[in-house]
Design an enzyme around this catalytic site. Structure first.
Site, PDB file in Angstrom:
ATOM      1  N   HIS A 199      24.581  16.115  -4.113  1.00  0.00           N
ATOM      2  CA  HIS A 199      23.935  14.814  -4.330  1.00  0.00           C
ATOM      3  C   HIS A 199      22.489  14.941  -4.783  1.00  0.00           C
ATOM      4  O   HIS A 199      21.709  13.977  -4.693  1.00  0.00           O
ATOM      5  CB  HIS A 199      23.961  13.996  -3.039  1.00  0.00           C
ATOM      6  CG  HIS A 199      25.317  13.606  -2.570  1.00  0.00           C
ATOM      7  ND1 HIS A 199      25.913  12.403  -2.887  1.00  0.00           N
ATOM      8  CD2 HIS A 199      26.214  14.278  -1.821  1.00  0.00           C
ATOM      9  CE1 HIS A 199      27.098  12.352  -2.318  1.00  0.00           C
ATOM     10  NE2 HIS A 199      27.309  13.462  -1.675  1.00  0.00           N
ATOM     11  N   LYS A 212      14.325   1.248  -2.622  1.00  0.00           N
ATOM     12  CA  LYS A 212      14.956   2.567  -2.435  1.00  0.00           C
ATOM     13  C   LYS A 212      14.019   3.398  -1.553  1.00  0.00           C
ATOM     14  O   LYS A 212      12.897   3.000  -1.304  1.00  0.00           O
ATOM     15  CB  LYS A 212      15.163   3.271  -3.799  1.00  0.00           C
ATOM     16  CG  LYS A 212      13.904   3.316  -4.653  1.00  0.00           C
ATOM     17  CD  LYS A 212      14.199   3.780  -6.077  1.00  0.00           C
ATOM     18  CE  LYS A 212      14.923   2.719  -6.879  1.00  0.00           C
ATOM     19  NZ  LYS A 212      15.795   3.318  -7.914  1.00  0.00           N
ATOM     20  N   ARG A 213      14.471   4.557  -1.112  1.00  0.00           N
ATOM     21  CA  ARG A 213      13.595   5.435  -0.334  1.00  0.00           C
ATOM     22  C   ARG A 213      12.378   5.790  -1.182  1.00  0.00           C
ATOM     23  O   ARG A 213      12.449   5.845  -2.420  1.00  0.00           O
ATOM     24  CB  ARG A 213      14.351   6.705   0.063  1.00  0.00           C
ATOM     25  CG  ARG A 213      15.355   6.530   1.174  1.00  0.00           C
ATOM     26  CD  ARG A 213      14.708   6.236   2.486  1.00  0.00           C
ATOM     27  NE  ARG A 213      13.849   7.304   2.978  1.00  0.00           N
ATOM     28  CZ  ARG A 213      14.133   8.059   4.068  1.00  0.00           C
ATOM     29  NH1 ARG A 213      15.268   7.877   4.724  1.00  0.00           N
ATOM     30  NH2 ARG A 213      13.301   8.987   4.497  1.00  0.00           N
ATOM     31  N   LYS A 249      10.971   9.108  -7.693  1.00  0.00           N
ATOM     32  CA  LYS A 249      11.481   7.752  -7.954  1.00  0.00           C
ATOM     33  C   LYS A 249      10.386   6.867  -8.578  1.00  0.00           C
ATOM     34  O   LYS A 249      10.660   5.799  -9.084  1.00  0.00           O
ATOM     35  CB  LYS A 249      12.036   7.167  -6.655  1.00  0.00           C
ATOM     36  CG  LYS A 249      13.269   7.897  -6.111  1.00  0.00           C
ATOM     37  CD  LYS A 249      13.680   7.356  -4.736  1.00  0.00           C
ATOM     38  CE  LYS A 249      14.825   8.147  -4.128  1.00  0.00           C
ATOM     39  NZ  LYS A 249      16.159   7.781  -4.631  1.00  0.00           N
ATOM     40  N   THR A 264      22.583   4.311  -6.547  1.00  0.00           N
ATOM     41  CA  THR A 264      23.667   3.354  -6.293  1.00  0.00           C
ATOM     42  C   THR A 264      23.093   1.940  -6.185  1.00  0.00           C
ATOM     43  O   THR A 264      23.769   0.966  -6.483  1.00  0.00           O
ATOM     44  CB  THR A 264      24.418   3.723  -4.989  1.00  0.00           C
ATOM     45  OG1 THR A 264      23.464   4.037  -3.977  1.00  0.00           O
ATOM     46  CG2 THR A 264      25.344   4.906  -5.210  1.00  0.00           C
ATOM     47  N   LYS A 315      24.463  -1.877  -7.540  1.00  0.00           N
ATOM     48  CA  LYS A 315      24.533  -3.110  -6.735  1.00  0.00           C
ATOM     49  C   LYS A 315      23.743  -4.230  -7.426  1.00  0.00           C
ATOM     50  O   LYS A 315      24.191  -5.373  -7.478  1.00  0.00           O
ATOM     51  CB  LYS A 315      23.978  -2.837  -5.325  1.00  0.00           C
ATOM     52  CG  LYS A 315      24.791  -1.836  -4.526  1.00  0.00           C
ATOM     53  CD  LYS A 315      24.011  -1.194  -3.396  1.00  0.00           C
ATOM     54  CE  LYS A 315      24.790  -0.030  -2.785  1.00  0.00           C
ATOM     55  NZ  LYS A 315      23.969   0.790  -1.843  1.00  0.00           N
TER      56      LYS A 315
END
Ligand SMILES: CCc1ccc([C@H](C)CC(=O)N[C@@H]2O[C@H](CO)[C@@H](O)[C@H](O)[C@H]2O)cc1
Length: 806
Positions: free
Chosen positions: A360, A542-543, A548, A648, A652
């Site tokens: 992952h 998100k985290r 990111k 993910t 969504k």
């Protein structure tokens, strides 16, 4: 045991309002020992939960009977994390008792608000596990999830003076009506100790043992009677660990020391989602999960197949959710060779044919390696087995690539320098018949970089299975109004079990009335979330991690703020930030503080108020996500290309009609391919360009010097604008940006702002925007976790559905 209760018809649990009210009352009386009049919200919640749970338990019994009958091939999903989300609304929907409950329960909303979220995970990996279990049950596939029942889940996040503060999450403090403890299936797990030879066999004598007590939660399928389980292990002290003698001598702490030591193993989830800290307790947790689960799997197999080992791999496929449960490979070898006395080659064939490994991540620091010394101390027999696996593996490599010492060193399960460590990802690949990434680009990069040597040795072993999300929780439950509109447009809710049917919405993108209704629902969802309904809701949730690039979104926000101060009047926008940072990840905790400092300045500036708001709701989790996705217009997926394995949240948000602004990273690539390039705002370097720039002498200051807006935004971070003039407040963030900028935030800034200008232009044409929003939903059916499971089943698992008779 009464296997199938042939005479007993469990279908007594009727679904008339009377049946439901009767069962609710009996749970109140017999389980909670109270009455409607004196019941607390918790009493009512617990009784409601049991009333719904029992209807699932009835289906569970029929599922177990059908599985026993069919004696199928089983999938066992081993994961250190599950983010299951709240259970009540899901189970009401799956039993079709939502209206019955609303009618029977005096104050339904207050009661439902008692539902807690078992936060047994960090982020993407844990939530994916939950989505996959939901789809496995919905597709009638025989599967069991195995995990750890942490007493304390992912920390609760409070924001104090804009900074993240972690609070323990004692999620089951009030008890958990959704679980079934099964102490009679306890397992004994050993640690430490020594290995001796006994008539030619190696025998491990652990120095310490703990009990693994399972409790399972029901995993219902949607629109079917299948109910699978997720079995979570809890560490309990072996009987008699309490030291009465010490207690008698007043040494109270010592008396319970062993008990505490044992139960500490499943005490708390490690809150890191991408950095391997290598704490021994984490390794104990991983072995605890693996040892309990493999013994339970073998118990189930022997129970139905009288221990015919050559049948084992035919009846059993075990998926490793990243490297966290990879000790399962040497553990199965230990059980087969040491306890069941199979010869090595036969044991290895069974082991290799049983396991699949899903990777992952692409971040080197997230790939787990354990010091040889730590494994030698904690699991001496496993180290021997790992060495044996390695010796045989390297013999194969040197035969295939004779004299290629560098390759052998790279591929070895043992890293020699600077410290001897076991490479868990290498062990996972060597011990599994199938390896997969979680998005097309990710799987490609794995085969080209991180696991290149293995892909060259075993090309047939490498697969891609792009992630997916369950539409039941993230559309039907999270966004009921939109779901009803979709069902009315498509003429049924069959799309909830076949998401490709969403394509039927495409023509409606050209339908004025439908677009208007679509927009109204989005507005209503914004009101529910508490953001301005007419503002563009721009979401990055998100985290927190530097790759990111939440900082890139913040630089854009500061530029918008400076433009407005300079008199520009952009389209009104609410920027929504949410997410947790690993407690020790200081660099991004500074970013959280900075975001909240900018928010305070922007939100208290009347000149800016009509055009810009910044919203940072605390404690982002599955439940908060379910409130944010339906209210989002713009989905920020702005990681540096080549860093996000899949994502993910992007799926969504697209399914809820948000249009994506993003890089060609992870599953963004496939989202853009599916929804169409003109329904996606692309920007930035692609993975190859980013890798090239990162490996060349990238100088962030050059970008800072030559871009006025960028310089103004960066300067504002360092000149105290958002810190009451304190120029040091965010010195760390400034330095990381100008000196290192490891994830090329400054290099992608201008391209990002150009894409945001495109967003602005389209947003100002509401009909055009709404059409893109509808097309994003219509063309995102591929991102259902049902499709993901179909891919896993077809390419790796080979499972057959087992129908459960109604
Ligand atoms: C050793 C510490 C640690 C803990 C967790 C992890 C996880 C693999 C991190 C994770 O959650 N990865 C995310 O997995 C999602 C599901 O596949 C992907 O969609 C995300 O892109 C990926 O970051 C790595 C390292």
């Amino acid at each position: 045991s009464p296997r199938h209760d042939p005479g007993v018809d469990l279908r007594a649990l009727g679904n008339t309002p009377q049946d439901f009210a009767r069962d609710l009352l009996s749970n109140l009386y017999y389980e909670r020992g109270t009455t409607v009049e004196s019941a607390s919200a918790q009493d009512m919640y617990d009784s409601l939960a049991r009333t719904v749970r029992d209807r699932l338990a009835e289906r569970r019994a029929r599922t177990a009977a059908a599985h026993y009958q069919a004696n199928p091939r089983w999938l066992y999903y081993l994961s250190a994390e599950y983010m299951l989300g709240r259970q009540l609304e899901q189970n009401l929907l799956y039993t079709g008792t939502t209206d019955l409950a609303r009618e029977a329960v005096p104050d339904f909303d207050t009661t439902a608000a008692q539902d807690v979220e078992p936060g047994l995970g960090n982020g993407g990996l844990g939530r994916l596990a939950a989505c996959l279990l939901d789809s496995l049950a919905t597709m009638d596939l025989p599967a069991v999830g195995y995990g750890i029942r942490y007493d304390l889940g992912i920390f609760k996040q409070d924001l104090d003076a804009g900074g993240q503060v972690e609070r323990p999450d004692d999620w089951a403090f009030q008890g958990n009506p959704w679980e079934f403890p099964a102490p009679d299936d306890n397992q004994v797990v050993g640690f430490y100790g020594k290995v001796t030879s006994v008539d030619g066999r190696r025998e491990w004598e652990p120095a310490e043992t703990v009990l693994g007590e399972p409790s399972h939660m029901l995993v219902p399928g949607y629109g079917t009677d299948t109910v699978n389980i997720v079995r979570l292990w809890r560490a309990r002290a072996a009987q008699g660990s309490f030291d009465l003698t010490r207690f008698a001598h007043g040494q109270y702490a010592e008396a319970v020391a062993d008990v505490v030591r044992s139960e500490n193993i499943s005490k708390v989830l490690y809150p890191d989602d991408s950095t391997d800290l290598g704490r021994e307790l984490r390794l104990k947790q991983q072995y605890f999960l693996v040892s309990c689960s493999l013994r339970d799997i073998i118990r189930r197999f022997s129970f139905r197949n009288d221990g015919n080992w050559d049948e084992f791999a035919a009846k059993t496929t075990i998926q490793l959710n990243d490297t966290h449960p990879v000790l399962a490979i040497p553990e199965l070898m230990r059980l087969l060779v040491d306890e069941y006395e199979l010869d090595w080659d036969r044991a290895w064939r069974i082991t290799h044919d049983t396991f699949g490994y899903t990777c992952h991540t692409l971040l080197p620091e997230a790939l787990e390696t354990w010091p040889v010394a730590t494994i030698e101390n904690l699991l001496p027999r496993h180290l021997e087995i790992i060495y044996e696996i390695n010796a045989r593996f390297l013999a194969e490599v040197s035969e295939r690539f004779p004299g290629d010492v560098a390759r052998i060193q790279r591929m070895s399960l043992v890293q020699e320098e600077p410290e001897r460590r076991i490479r868990m990802a290498n062990l996972a690949v060597v011990g599994s018949r199938a390896v997969n990434g979680v998005a097309a680009l990710h799987s490609q990069l794995l085969a080209e970089t991180t696991l290149r040597d293995f892909a060259e040795l075993w090309p047939g072993r490498f697969h891609n299975v792009t992630n997916g999300v369950t539409p039941r929780r993230f559309v039907k439950i999270a966004n009921p109004a939109l779901s009803d509109l979709i069902s009315s447009a498509l003429g049924s809710d069959a799309w909830l079990r076949d998401l490709s049917l969403l394509q039927g919405l495409e023509p409606f993108a050209a339908d004025d009335a439908f677009r208007a209704r679509w927009r109204e629902i989005k507005r209503a969802n914004k009101l529910t979330l508490g953001v301005a309904p007419d503002f563009l809701t721009d979401v990055i949730v998100k985290r927190f991690h530097e790759y990111k690039r939440q900082l890139l979104k913040l630089l854009h926000t500061i530029t918008l703020y400076q433009r407005i101060r300079a008199g520009e009047t952009p389209a009104p926008r609410t920027v929504v930030f949410a997410g947790k940072a690993a407690p020790g990840y200081w660099a991004v905790k500074d970013v959280i503080r900075l975001i909240n400092a900018v928010a305070a300045t922007v939100n208290n500036d009347p000149a800016v108020a009509p055009y810009l708001k910044v919203f940072f709701p605390a404690n982002y989790n599955v439940t908060l996500g379910q409130r944010i996705y339906p209210a989002a217009d713009l989905s920020e997926q702005i990681s540096l290309a080549g860093k996000e394995a899949s994502g993910t949240g992007n799926m969504k948000l697209a399914l809820n009609g948000a249009v994506t602004i993003g890089t060609l990273d992870g599953a963004n690539v496939e989202i853009r391919d599916r929804v169409g390039a003109d329904n996606f705002f692309l920007f930035g370097l692609d993975a190859a360009e980013a890798a090239t720039l990162r490996s060349s002498d990238y100088r962030p200051r050059d970008y800072y010097e030559r871009d006025d807006e960028l310089r103004a935004a960066v300067d504002a971070i360092g000149d105290g604008t958002f810190a009451g003039g304190d120029r040091q407040a965010f010195g760390g963030v400034l330095a990381s940006l100008l000196d290192r900028d490891e994830y090329l935030t400054l290099a992608d800034f201008r391209s990002y702002l150009d894409a945001q200008a495109e967003v602005e232009k389209v947003w100002l044409d509401a009909e055009a925007w709404t059409a893109k929003s509808i097309l994003n939903t219509a063309r995102s059916g591929y991102f259902s976790s049902d499709r993901t499971i179909a891919d896993y089943t077809r390419t790796i698992w080979g499972l057959d559905p087992v129908r459960v008779n109604p």
